[in-house]
Design an enzyme around this catalytic site. Structure first.
Site, PDB file in Angstrom:
ATOM      1  N   GLY A  33       0.779  -1.129   0.053  1.00 34.78           N
ATOM      2  CA  GLY A  33       0.022  -0.054   0.099  1.00 34.78           C
ATOM      3  C   GLY A  33       0.887   1.159  -0.019  1.00 34.78           C
ATOM      4  O   GLY A  33       2.028   1.198   0.006  1.00 34.78           O
ATOM      5  N   SER A  34       0.107   2.554  -0.131  1.00 30.83           N
ATOM      6  CA  SER A  34       1.225   3.665  -0.186  1.00 30.83           C
ATOM      7  C   SER A  34       1.687   4.104   0.969  1.00 30.83           C
ATOM      8  O   SER A  34       2.890   4.558   1.192  1.00 30.83           O
ATOM      9  CB  SER A  34       0.107   4.739  -0.654  1.00 30.83           C
ATOM     10  OG  SER A  34      -1.008   4.980   0.212  1.00 30.83           O
ATOM     11  N   ALA A  89      -3.049   0.160   6.897  1.00 26.57           N
ATOM     12  CA  ALA A  89      -4.047  -0.576   7.341  1.00 26.57           C
ATOM     13  C   ALA A  89      -5.182   0.242   6.624  1.00 26.57           C
ATOM     14  O   ALA A  89      -5.036   1.433   6.505  1.00 26.57           O
ATOM     15  CB  ALA A  89      -4.546  -0.840   8.832  1.00 26.57           C
ATOM     16  N   GLY A 101      -6.558  -5.026   3.342  1.00 28.60           N
ATOM     17  CA  GLY A 101      -6.789  -5.726   2.155  1.00 28.60           C
ATOM     18  C   GLY A 101      -7.412  -4.681   1.073  1.00 28.60           C
ATOM     19  O   GLY A 101      -7.827  -5.224  -0.200  1.00 28.60           O
ATOM     20  N   GLY A 103      -5.538  -3.117  -0.794  1.00 27.07           N
ATOM     21  CA  GLY A 103      -4.411  -3.008  -1.943  1.00 27.07           C
ATOM     22  C   GLY A 103      -4.641  -4.606  -2.266  1.00 27.07           C
ATOM     23  O   GLY A 103      -3.871  -4.771  -3.346  1.00 27.07           O
ATOM     24  N   GLU A 109      -0.449 -10.600   3.389  1.00 27.28           N
ATOM     25  CA  GLU A 109      -0.024  -9.614   4.665  1.00 27.28           C
ATOM     26  C   GLU A 109      -0.560 -10.604   5.823  1.00 27.28           C
ATOM     27  O   GLU A 109       0.436 -10.255   6.978  1.00 27.28           O
ATOM     28  CB  GLU A 109      -1.050  -8.675   4.618  1.00 27.28           C
ATOM     29  CG  GLU A 109      -0.652  -7.492   3.442  1.00 27.28           C
ATOM     30  CD  GLU A 109      -1.618  -6.508   3.212  1.00 27.28           C
ATOM     31  OE1 GLU A 109      -1.136  -5.354   2.743  1.00 27.28           O
ATOM     32  OE2 GLU A 109      -2.712  -6.634   3.647  1.00 27.28           O
TER      33      GLU A 109
END
Ligand code: 5RP
Length: 239
Positions: A33-34, A89, A101, A103, A109
């Site tokens: 994720g970012s 998260a 989730g 992403g 994960e």
């Protein structure tokens, strides 16, 4: 006086704060994720400067970014056990129960977090909620008979007290999103998730559900970027 921070600034601040937890020779899980990408970008110069860490990634996307930045990425089957995972998260609820989730990487994960002594969550302030469920819960399902599985997920959510819920296949029927493990993601929008433990148990009993984005008892701390700095959330101590 507090200064204005964009959501991305908050994510970066949380990711940079997580660097303090990284010690030489650690076996480290890299999230997806970012926000997790900010962490990988912050880690890279340290590795370049000589910091020795062994890493495992929670997605092909994170693995590719880490390698591009000069961080070697190993295999969890070789490393076996990790000291710490740093991951983002979608929601952080009471007692550090998470929704993850967004992403699409929830399965890896969760496997990586479960193999780690500690899971440090990094996030912007909007992710902290009193009750989970504003963010649609991602549920990883096998492609075979996915419509039947989605109906059973919706039924379980209703029985777990989540109120009106709506199931959506991520990407749509014509071009379903595929996870790194070749599965689909069904996103379950609900009014709220009043009892995450109950919903998790029910979802785990549905054939066709591979895993779900409820992370229970895995996070050990959350670092949250706010306008006033990074705040640390830890679960209540057990007496
Ligand atoms: C990926 C995840 C991410 O951690 C979550 O979606 C948060 O993403 P971002 O850091 O981009 O806000 O669970 O599967």
């Amino acid at each position: 006086m507090s200064k204005h921070l964009t959501v991305d600034d908050q994510k970066r601040a949380a990711a940079e704060a997580a660097l303090e937890y990284v010690k030489p020779n650690m076996r480290l899980g890299l999230g997806t994720g970012s926000t997790a990408e900010h962490f990988v970008r912050a880690l890279a110069p340290r590795v370049k400067a000589g910091l020795k860490v062994t890493t495992v990634a929670t997605s092909e996307r994170t693995a590719a970014l880490a390698r591009e930045l000069g961080i070697a990425v190993g295999n969890l089957d070789d490393v076996r056990h990790l000291d710490m995972t740093v991951d983002g998260a979608d929601e952080i609820g009471p007692n550090l129960v998470l929704i993850k989730g967004g992403g699409g990487a929830l399965l890896r994960e969760k496997i990586v977090a479960a193999a780690s002594d500690r899971m440090i969550v990094i996030a912007d302030a909007a992710k902290v909620v009193d009750t989970l469920g504003r963010f649609p819960l991602p549920v990883e399902i096998v492609p075979f008979a996915h419509l039947v599985t989605m109906e059973r997920v919706a039924d379980a959510a209703a029985r777990a007290g989540c109120g009106q819920n709506l199931m959506r296949l991520r990407g749509g029927e014509a071009h379903p999103f595929k996870t790194d493990s070749g599965n689909y993601i069904a996103d379950c929008s609900a009014d709220a998730i009043p009892d995450p433990e109950r919903l998790a148990r029910m979802l785990e009993g549905i054939p066709g559900v591979v895993d779900h984005g409820l992370f229970l008892g895995l996070a050990t701390a959350a670092l949250v970027g706010t306008a006033n700095g990074v705040s640390v959330i830890e679960p209540p101590r057990r007496e």
